[in-house]
Design a protein around this motif. Sequence first.
Motif, short mmCIF file in Angstrom:
data_model
loop_
_atom_site.label_atom_id
_atom_site.label_comp_id
_atom_site.label_asym_id
_atom_site.label_seq_id
_atom_site.Cartn_x
_atom_site.Cartn_y
_atom_site.Cartn_z
N ILE A 164 0.88 -1.16 0.00
CA ILE A 164 0.00 0.00 0.00
C ILE A 164 0.92 1.22 0.00
O ILE A 164 1.73 1.37 0.91
N LYS A 165 0.80 2.05 -1.03
CA LYS A 165 1.71 3.18 -1.18
C LYS A 165 0.94 4.50 -1.06
O LYS A 165 -0.18 4.62 -1.57
N ALA A 166 1.54 5.45 -0.39
CA ALA A 166 0.98 6.79 -0.26
C ALA A 166 1.96 7.80 -0.84
O ALA A 166 3.18 7.66 -0.66
N CYS A 167 1.45 8.79 -1.53
CA CYS A 167 2.30 9.79 -2.18
C CYS A 167 1.65 11.16 -2.02
O CYS A 167 0.47 11.34 -2.34
N LEU A 168 2.40 12.11 -1.50
CA LEU A 168 1.93 13.48 -1.32
C LEU A 168 2.64 14.38 -2.33
O LEU A 168 3.86 14.41 -2.38
N ILE A 169 1.84 15.08 -3.14
CA ILE A 169 2.41 16.01 -4.11
C ILE A 169 1.96 17.42 -3.77
O ILE A 169 1.02 17.63 -3.01
N ALA A 218 6.34 13.81 -0.16
CA ALA A 218 6.60 12.74 0.80
C ALA A 218 5.95 11.46 0.28
O ALA A 218 5.01 11.49 -0.51
N VAL A 219 6.47 10.33 0.75
CA VAL A 219 5.91 9.03 0.39
C VAL A 219 5.85 8.14 1.64
O VAL A 219 6.56 8.37 2.62
N GLY A 220 5.01 7.14 1.59
CA GLY A 220 4.91 6.16 2.67
C GLY A 220 4.42 4.85 2.10
O GLY A 220 3.85 4.81 1.01
N SER A 221 4.63 3.77 2.83
CA SER A 221 4.19 2.47 2.32
C SER A 221 3.95 1.49 3.45
O SER A 221 4.39 1.69 4.60
N ALA A 276 0.56 3.17 6.13
CA ALA A 276 1.16 3.86 4.99
C ALA A 276 1.05 5.36 5.14
O ALA A 276 1.99 6.11 4.84
N TYR A 277 -0.11 5.84 5.62
CA TYR A 277 -0.29 7.29 5.82
C TYR A 277 0.62 7.79 6.94
O TYR A 277 1.24 8.86 6.81
N ALA A 278 0.74 7.03 8.03
CA ALA A 278 1.63 7.44 9.12
C ALA A 278 3.09 7.47 8.64
O ALA A 278 3.85 8.36 9.04
N ASP A 279 3.46 6.52 7.80
CA ASP A 279 4.81 6.50 7.24
C ASP A 279 5.05 7.73 6.38
O ASP A 279 6.14 8.34 6.41
#
Length: 540
Positions: free
Chosen positions: A29-34, A43-46, A72-75
């Motif tokens: 599960i990947k999170a990406c902030l643009i 930032a990214v998290g997984s 993933a969001y916390a990361d």
Amino acid sequence: MSTPDAETAAEVIRSGRGRLGIELGSTRIKACLIGHDPRTVLAVGSFTWENALEDGLWTYSLEEVWSGLQAAYADLLDDAERRHGARPATLASIGISAMMHGYLAFDADGELLVPFRTWRNTNTGPAAKELTALFETNIPLRWSIAHLHQAVIDQEPHVSQIDFMTTLAGYVHWRLTGRKVLGIGDASGMFPIDSATNTYDAELLKRYDTLVARTAPGLEVARLLPEALVAGTNAGLLTEAGAALLDPTGALQAGAVFCPPEGDAGTGMVATCSVAPRTGNVSAGTSIFAMVVLERPLAGLHHELDLVTTPAGAPVAMVHCNNGASELAAWVQLFTRFAAAAGVPVATDAAFSTLLHEALEGEADAGGLLAYNHLAGEPIAGLSGGRPLVVRTPDSDFTLANFMRAQVYGVFATLALGMRVLASENVTIDRMFAHGGVFRTAGIAQRFLAGALNAPVSVAESASEGGAWGIAVLSAFVSDPSEDLDHFLRTSVFGDAEFETTDPRPDDAAGFSAYLDRYSAGLAVQRAAIDSLGLNGATP
């Protein structure tokens, strides 16, 4: 991909101008902030997870869906803190993406009726066959309507209780916003879409209701499906309950705008700027698939080709293979463990790079070796189950280089079988774009894919960011939906992007073609292994 200076990035984050994309893939599960500029990754998290085989069906628990999303969001928050000294409390927009297809059925109280059945399941053969004949269009085993109809055929008790069915992306979006909607690309993997109206095909809905009128009285499939929305549509707002689900600490505030939730195929098209006719992309992960945007309808019905859509609703031919790079990754882990046991530990990424570079030294046809990557059934290859195999003749040249080249070829082989069918329809492709982790080692898998497809293959700087970045970009598109999606991508996102393009080498193309011919003939070995070992891996 742009990198902002720390002060600018911190201000974007603190002011709530960040745009969040989350993709629930098969293994991560990947999170990406643009930022406001879609090219800027802040930032990214997984979170790593795996499907489970329970009662003969592949599934993920909904509990892990939420624990994984939260992790993933916390990361991502921790990454934003490390990079920029700031953590977002509000967001401008959010997008949810996930692996397509599958079956999530709920009752009127919103309770899950049966465990989530993923795209990987191949128990829907009778349903897919009957629906393909009824609709006169290919209905793959993994489509949601095939899962529903198989449940009808099997007379499963829960069918009479279904109030709503959706995909994984649609489910997460529903819980975060309260809206039962789906991006049209993801919806096109549930039930056939009419691209003229950008909604489910009304005639085929009628045909299905007529088909099941006696066996499942009262089942109106249109009532069960989420509303299909095109890219750029405002698909709801983050509710207070949704904010608490995503961020149990309570720091995240409600109100962010959502784009329509999309499938990983749609976000792959966005992440590779391939939503216009004559463009296509290959996404390689646990599964591997190619998407080619069509200029005209196909002349025939082919079981190797799915007809889906772009996030904007344009028709697409999809070649989907259940098995991608997982077996290659398993072999890399084996070599990594050997290095550690020998007292010279090597990081996984370094091992991947070393072994892929070794594959370059292999013979063009892999020296007579064959590698079958089938961990699960593979409809395109006619396989009902998975049995990973390495096969070679006694006179083959069994070297590490040939072994690794065969493994990489194995990732692309079933895809190439489907692409041969597309070529028979005289579909023209100007350029194929590629993304996924296997392409992180520059040039190597890309070169072999170019040989496999005998077409130029391009990889963008954003290739390794993948679908999480793609759905974040789609969330940014909601701010300016007056633009055409293709124009938005070409001007606002990829205007100055650099693509590394690899043309097919004649020796690679000829070598892969020879490999594929042997691979096709050797599928009989796969079928024999399935028959002799049984579908659960035990000798009957």
